[in-house]
Structure formats: C-alpha cells, structure tokens
Scaffold this active site. Structure first.
Site, short mmCIF file in Angstrom:
data_model
loop_
_atom_site.label_atom_id
_atom_site.label_comp_id
_atom_site.label_asym_id
_atom_site.label_seq_id
_atom_site.Cartn_x
_atom_site.Cartn_y
_atom_site.Cartn_z
CG HIS A 24 0.71 -8.63 0.47
ND1 HIS A 24 -0.09 -9.34 1.47
CD2 HIS A 24 0.37 -7.36 0.82
CE1 HIS A 24 -0.29 -8.48 2.38
NE2 HIS A 24 -0.28 -7.11 2.62
CG HIS A 78 -0.76 3.21 5.06
ND1 HIS A 78 0.80 2.99 5.17
CD2 HIS A 78 -0.52 1.90 4.67
CE1 HIS A 78 0.69 1.45 4.77
NE2 HIS A 78 -0.05 0.64 5.30
CD GLU A 80 1.05 -3.07 2.78
OE1 GLU A 80 0.33 -2.09 3.51
OE2 GLU A 80 0.87 -3.53 1.73
CG ASP A 82 -3.41 -1.73 0.33
OD1 ASP A 82 -1.72 -1.21 0.00
OD2 ASP A 82 -3.82 -2.45 0.53
CG HIS A 145 -0.04 -2.54 7.74
ND1 HIS A 145 0.23 -3.56 6.39
CD2 HIS A 145 1.17 -3.83 8.60
CE1 HIS A 145 0.57 -3.64 6.15
NE2 HIS A 145 1.00 -4.98 7.31
CG ASP A 164 -3.25 -0.84 7.03
OD1 ASP A 164 -4.30 -1.06 5.06
OD2 ASP A 164 -2.26 -1.22 6.08
CE1 TYR A 196 -7.14 -5.71 6.36
CE2 TYR A 196 -6.56 -4.52 8.71
CZ TYR A 196 -6.59 -4.32 7.15
OH TYR A 196 -5.94 -3.43 6.63
CG HIS A 229 -8.19 -2.77 3.58
ND1 HIS A 229 -8.25 -3.13 1.59
CD2 HIS A 229 -7.12 -2.34 3.48
CE1 HIS A 229 -6.86 -2.64 1.63
NE2 HIS A 229 -6.34 -2.57 2.97
FE1 FEO Z 1 -0.67 -1.48 4.93
FE2 FEO Z 1 -3.36 -1.97 2.57
O1 FEO Z 1 -1.49 -1.12 3.06
#
Ligand code: FEO
Length: 404
Positions: A24, A78, A80, A82, A145, A164, A196, A229
């Site tokens: 993104h 979360h 989001e 991803d 996040h 995250d 990050y 991640h």
């Molecule tokens: Fe806030 Fe890896 O998504």
C-alpha cells in the site's frame, strides 16, 4: 514453505510474500510475510488469517497439522486486509467456528464480510478463553495498529501474539529472530524494525507507550513474541522491547538529514555547503535525494536524526511535487521532537521555503529560521551563506538535542 512449530502444539501456518515490493505505497524490498498461528489443543484454535491471495497456502499449512474442518475457534486480532481478508475462505470450511474479536473489530470487519451468519463473540481486555490445556487472554490495543487491534496472550506458554506490533517487512526462510541474525545480522533486523515502526506505527507512539506500560503492569511473563509480519522473537525479546521503548519516546541521535529535490541542480548545489557547515559543527549528516530514494527509507532516516533540513525549488508558485508529497506523508506520521530547516532556489516568486516552514509549524516541530532561498542559481556569495546556514543550524541543533 511448511508450517513451523513455535512451541509444542503451537504452529506458524502463515505465508511468505517474496514478491511484494509495494505494500500500500510502502516499498518492501525484502517482501513480507503474513503470519498466523494454529494451536492444536482440545479445541483447535486459529489466531489470525492471512491476505486472501495467500490463504490457500495457510490452509495447506494447517492441513499438515490437523484437518482444517477441526478448527473450533478463530481469533481475529486485527482486521486490516493483510490479516483478515483470508478469513472468509476459512469460514467456508468451518462456518460454525467461534470468532473472537473486539467490538470495533466486529464493526469494521462487517464492512468487508457479512458477519451476521457467523458465531461472533466480542471480547475485551482481560477476557479469557480456555481451549483445553491452554488459556488465551485478550488484551485490546487500539491504534496499535487500527482501532480494532488486540493482542492474544497464551498464558501457559507465555507467548504473545502481537499482530502488527514488533513486526518487520521481511520475507525470509528464517522464522525466528536468532536464525535471521545468524544468517544476516542484528543490524539488519533492527533496521527492519525501525523502518516498520517509522512508517506504520509512528503516529501512534504515545498510545503505544501507554499500552506498553499497561501491559508491563499486568506482569505478564513473555518468552516469545509472535507478530503477524516477519520473524518471531524468542532470543532477542529485550532488544525489541527496548527498541520500542526508545521509539515511542521519539528518541533520535544527534545527527542531521538533508532531504531535497531539484529541477536544474540549483537547489542541489545548496546542499553541499549546508552539509559542510553542519559537519564543521561536528554534526553527522546524511544527504538524500527524493525521487532516487524509496519514501519509506527517507522516513526511516528522518526518524533516526534529530535535525531535518528539506530543500525544494519553487515550482508554479509552490512546492516541488515530490517534496509536497513527502511533507504530506510526514505530517500524517506526526513526526515530533525534531529541529526543522528549509532551503531552495526559485525563479521569480519563491514560495517553497515558506510553505515548508508552514507545514513544519502545523506539525509543531521546532523550526530554525529564517531558511535560505536563492534566485535562479547560487552565486559564490550564496554558497557561503548556505555554509553559514549549515553551521548555525548545527549549533542550534546541538543545543536543542541537549534539551530533549
Ligand atoms: Fe495493520 Fe499488517 O496490518
């Protein structure tokens, strides 16, 4: 890539995205991973989904451990895309699974998936779920996040699933921090954590600080941090916690970064004497040209330095577009505790320097003024003024740094 056991009965079942370079708008030269975890307990539990393009890989990984039909609970830390966009595919396999999510998470996820047909349980900080031998403790972490975010702590194993937070955009064969450090370096890993944080979590520093304090007060023993991640922390937990402690306070080193763009090299010619002035004051300087450097690298370098000087020519009575873009991004990231200066060349109107200071003031940064602007092309006299500007900025920066 097969699933990997974190602890007895707890598995990484995620996917590695080796190819992604634009996350993104965030440049990811090392790719990334979408981590999720399976606990093979009496009531098998999946913690997080993955990006929908990779969910078949996660399902395949789960299949190597248990039949996916056996999943009893799905924890969504979360929402989001991803992490949660793959959940619909998993719910096709286990439509009767119990979903555990925060109230804001439910509200948000409902915009992507019709949750009315599923068993959704709202959880808040302190709620627990017994899944057999293990107990899951939920801890809401809003803005770490997104507003919906939460951590899940596996009590009996002292494992924190942190979505995250503590993550890094690294696609690697290594699943654990010590493995990555062995094959790469600690500096590489720290750099990925800073990159990050600076580009994703910086705006929420004060919120994260409060949450970290709150978690400390809970006295949770943590011997593994498994983010959504990058690599999983098992050997360098103190290192990443200390790094976060310094980052939430927006700590920076006594150094300066000069970020600039240029049309016909006039603004660029101003860079070197300014840098020399700073250097002669004993301030280390990094020079970055926009359009030649990924935006997230620029942000990371700005994040590390106490002083930021930005150069822009005036174009069409305003900022050069790449500089305007950077400042817009920087404003959204809510940079703080930095000394700011600006310079640039112009042909007839010369608004760019003032506009840069206007943005810095709107961000409540400390400003060093006046900035310096030069008509068309710097003369020898102008270059000498740039040097003096660099020196004066360097002096002010040392005083400012000592105060912070
Ligand atoms: Fe806030 Fe890896 O998504």
């Amino acid at each position: 890539m097969k699933s990997e056991e974190l602890k007895s009965g707890i598995y990484w079942v995620g996917a590695i995205d080796w190819a992604i370079r634009d996350f993104h708008g965030y440049e990811t030269p090392r790719g990334t991973t979408y981590n999720n975890y399976l606990i093979d307990d009496k009531e098998p539990t999946l913690l997080d989904a993955v990006h929908h393009d990779f969910v078949h890989i996660s399902i395949d990984n789960i299949s190597r451990i248990i039949s996916p039909e056996k999943i009893k609970h799905i924890i969504i830390n979360h929402i989001e895309n991803d992490h949660a966009s793959g959940v619909e595919k998993i719910l096709e396999i286990v439509p009767d699974a119990n979903i555990y999510i925060t109230e804001r998470g439910k509200k948000g996820l409902n915009r992507f998936i019709d949750l009315s047909k599923y068993k959704v349980n709202i959880v808040k900080s302190g709620d627990k779920l017994k899944i057999g031998q293990r107990t899951l403790l939920f801890i809401e972490t809003p803005m770490m996040h997104w507003p919906d975010s939460m951590f899940t702590y596996i009590q009996e194993e002292n494992v924190l699933i942190s979505q995250d937070a503590f993550g890094q955009h690294i696609a690697s064969i290594e699943r654990f921090d010590d493995e990555f450090v062995k094959n790469n370096s600690m500096e590489d890993l720290e750099d990925a954590v800073i990159d990050y944080y600076a580009n994703i979590l910086m705006p929420y520093g004060s919120v994260i600080k409060g949450k970290v304090e709150e978690i400390k007060k809970l006295g949770l023993k943590i011997n593994m941090i498994a983010p959504d991640h990058g690599v999983i922390w098992r050997s360098h937990i103190d290192k990443v916690l200390n790094l976060y402690s310094s980052m939430v306070d927006a700590k920076a080193q006594l150094s300066n970064v000069i970020v600039y763009d240029t049309m016909w090299h006039s603004t660029e010619q101003m860079v070197f004497p300014i840098a020399k002035g700073l250097e002669d004051e004993g301030v280390p300087v990094k020079i970055i040209k926009l359009r030649s450097t990924p935006k997230n690298v620029v942000i990371k370098e700005i994040w590390k330095a106490r002083g930021v000087i930005i150069g822009s020519p005036t174009l069409n009575n305003g900022l050069f577009p790449s500089v305007a873009e950077l400042l817009t991004y920087l404003k959204g990231l809510r940079l703080k505790n930095r000394l700011f200066g600006a310079f640039g060349s112009y042909g007839w109107s010369g608004e760019a320097v003032k506009e840069m200071y206007d943005v810095a003031k709107a961000m409540k940064l400390e400003t060093f003024e006046p900035g310096i602007k030069v008509l068309y092309k710097p003369s020898e006299e102008d270059l000498a003024k740039c040097y003096e500007f660099g020196k004066a900025f360097g002096k002010a920066l040392k005083e400012y740094h000592a105060k912070i």
